[in-house]
Design a protein around this motif. Structure first.
Motif, PDB file in Angstrom:
ATOM      1  N   VAL A   1       1.032  -1.047  -0.020  1.00  0.00           N
ATOM      2  CA  VAL A   1      -0.181   0.115   0.346  1.00  0.00           C
ATOM      3  C   VAL A   1       0.875   1.131   0.020  1.00  0.00           C
ATOM      4  O   VAL A   1       1.627   1.557   0.965  1.00  0.00           O
ATOM      5  N   GLN A   2       0.939   1.958  -1.031  1.00  0.00           N
ATOM      6  CA  GLN A   2       1.871   3.126  -1.367  1.00  0.00           C
ATOM      7  C   GLN A   2       1.369   3.939  -2.578  1.00  0.00           C
ATOM      8  O   GLN A   2       0.673   3.715  -3.467  1.00  0.00           O
TER       9      GLN A   2
ATOM     10  N   ILE B   1      -3.175  -0.047  -4.144  1.00  0.00           N
ATOM     11  CA  ILE B   1      -2.695  -1.213  -3.296  1.00  0.00           C
ATOM     12  C   ILE B   1      -2.278  -1.943  -4.523  1.00  0.00           C
ATOM     13  O   ILE B   1      -2.997  -2.072  -5.603  1.00  0.00           O
ATOM     14  N   SER B   2      -1.339  -2.926  -4.282  1.00  0.00           N
ATOM     15  CA  SER B   2      -0.670  -3.741  -5.322  1.00  0.00           C
ATOM     16  C   SER B   2      -0.621  -5.073  -4.415  1.00  0.00           C
ATOM     17  O   SER B   2      -0.209  -5.043  -3.470  1.00  0.00           O
ATOM     18  N   ARG B   3      -0.638  -6.118  -5.542  1.00  0.00           N
ATOM     19  CA  ARG B   3      -0.061  -7.591  -5.199  1.00  0.00           C
ATOM     20  C   ARG B   3       0.975  -7.980  -6.234  1.00  0.00           C
ATOM     21  O   ARG B   3       0.713  -8.928  -6.888  1.00  0.00           O
ATOM     22  N   PRO B   4       2.326  -7.290  -6.107  1.00  0.00           N
ATOM     23  CA  PRO B   4       3.347  -7.748  -7.246  1.00  0.00           C
ATOM     24  C   PRO B   4       3.672  -9.109  -6.783  1.00  0.00           C
ATOM     25  O   PRO B   4       3.758  -9.703  -5.590  1.00  0.00           O
ATOM     26  N   THR B   5       3.990  -9.826  -8.040  1.00  0.00           N
ATOM     27  CA  THR B   5       4.659 -11.158  -7.900  1.00  0.00           C
ATOM     28  C   THR B   5       6.057 -11.085  -7.475  1.00  0.00           C
ATOM     29  O   THR B   5       6.727  -9.849  -7.306  1.00  0.00           O
TER      30      THR B   5
ATOM     31  N   MET C   1       4.386   0.734   8.227  1.00  0.00           N
ATOM     32  CA  MET C   1       4.014  -0.423   9.039  1.00  0.00           C
ATOM     33  C   MET C   1       4.037  -1.745   8.210  1.00  0.00           C
ATOM     34  O   MET C   1       3.516  -1.761   6.953  1.00  0.00           O
ATOM     35  N   ALA C   2       4.925  -2.722   8.600  1.00  0.00           N
ATOM     36  CA  ALA C   2       4.861  -4.070   7.863  1.00  0.00           C
ATOM     37  C   ALA C   2       4.207  -5.039   8.765  1.00  0.00           C
ATOM     38  O   ALA C   2       4.425  -5.041   9.977  1.00  0.00           O
ATOM     39  N   THR C   3       3.533  -5.933   7.915  1.00  0.00           N
ATOM     40  CA  THR C   3       3.118  -7.116   8.709  1.00  0.00           C
ATOM     41  C   THR C   3       3.768  -8.283   8.384  1.00  0.00           C
ATOM     42  O   THR C   3       4.523  -8.388   7.186  1.00  0.00           O
TER      43      THR C   3
ATOM     44  N   GLN D   1       7.662 -11.028   5.482  1.00  0.00           N
ATOM     45  CA  GLN D   1       6.973  -9.925   5.463  1.00  0.00           C
ATOM     46  C   GLN D   1       5.791 -10.200   4.387  1.00  0.00           C
ATOM     47  O   GLN D   1       6.004 -10.735   3.510  1.00  0.00           O
ATOM     48  N   THR D   2       4.528  -9.787   4.983  1.00  0.00           N
ATOM     49  CA  THR D   2       3.395 -10.137   4.099  1.00  0.00           C
ATOM     50  C   THR D   2       2.935  -8.715   3.445  1.00  0.00           C
ATOM     51  O   THR D   2       2.425  -8.704   2.626  1.00  0.00           O
ATOM     52  N   ALA D   3       3.072  -7.704   4.142  1.00  0.00           N
ATOM     53  CA  ALA D   3       2.456  -6.542   3.591  1.00  0.00           C
ATOM     54  C   ALA D   3       3.471  -5.406   4.186  1.00  0.00           C
ATOM     55  O   ALA D   3       4.036  -5.350   5.195  1.00  0.00           O
ATOM     56  N   VAL D   4       3.275  -4.271   3.411  1.00  0.00           N
ATOM     57  CA  VAL D   4       3.732  -2.843   3.969  1.00  0.00           C
ATOM     58  C   VAL D   4       2.807  -1.838   3.580  1.00  0.00           C
ATOM     59  O   VAL D   4       2.381  -1.764   2.390  1.00  0.00           O
TER      60      VAL D   4
END
Length: 157
Positions: free
Chosen positions: A62-63, A67-71, A134-136, A146-149
């Motif tokens: 998230v930036q 919102i993106s889910r890059p490979t 914040m990173a999850t 790391q699953t998300a930022v």
């Protein structure tokens, strides 16, 4: 006759229970802070592969209002291009990262505040930026990933 039946039921119940749930440990916090250090080292050494090794395959970003889910390949390519275009002078914490772990020790999040100084290779122009993110993280097969930022940035003042 009732007592042997009761004992048999208790024995079966004892066999059916699972092990006590896992709890977060100080080692988990240390492992998460090590990821922060690994990512710092990856930036300073311009090592895209090392940077991506800390991230899950199903990474979420998230930036910049998106919102993106890059490979994994996209993330690797993005870091390779970025690292080729800059030279880092600093990638340093402005404060100790805030690490929070779930009670069962399988999920965590970290809040990071960084000052990043770099030089653009093509122009020689210096840039100093302050990031907060914040990173999850999830612990998968014994490894924190790391699953998300969710990231913000501002020019350093």
């Amino acid at each position: 006759m009732k007592i042997p039946l009761l004992l048999a039921c208790l024995a079966l119940l004892g066999c059916a229970t699972t092990a006590a749930p896992r709890t977060a440990s100080p080692e988990d916090r240390t492992a998460l802070l090590l990821i922060n250090q690994t990512q710092r080292d990856a930036h300073l050494q311009r090592d895209a592969q090392r940077m991506v090794s800390t991230m899950a395959e199903d990474f979420l970003s998230v930036q910049d209002g998106r919102i993106s889910r890059p490979t994994r390949e996209q993330v690797l390519g993005n870091f390779q291009r970025y690292f080729a275009s800059v030279r880092f002078q600093a990638w340093d914490d402005l404060s100790e990262p805030i690490v929070t772990l779930s009670e069962d020790g399988t999920l965590a999040w970290m809040v990071v505040h960084k000052r990043v100084e770099l030089v653009e290779v093509s122009t020689g122009e210096a840039e100093t930026t302050v990031f907060a993110w914040m990173a999850t993280f999830e612990k998968r097969q014994g490894q924190w990933l790391q699953t998300a930022v969710v990231s913000t940035r501002a020019p350093a003042s």
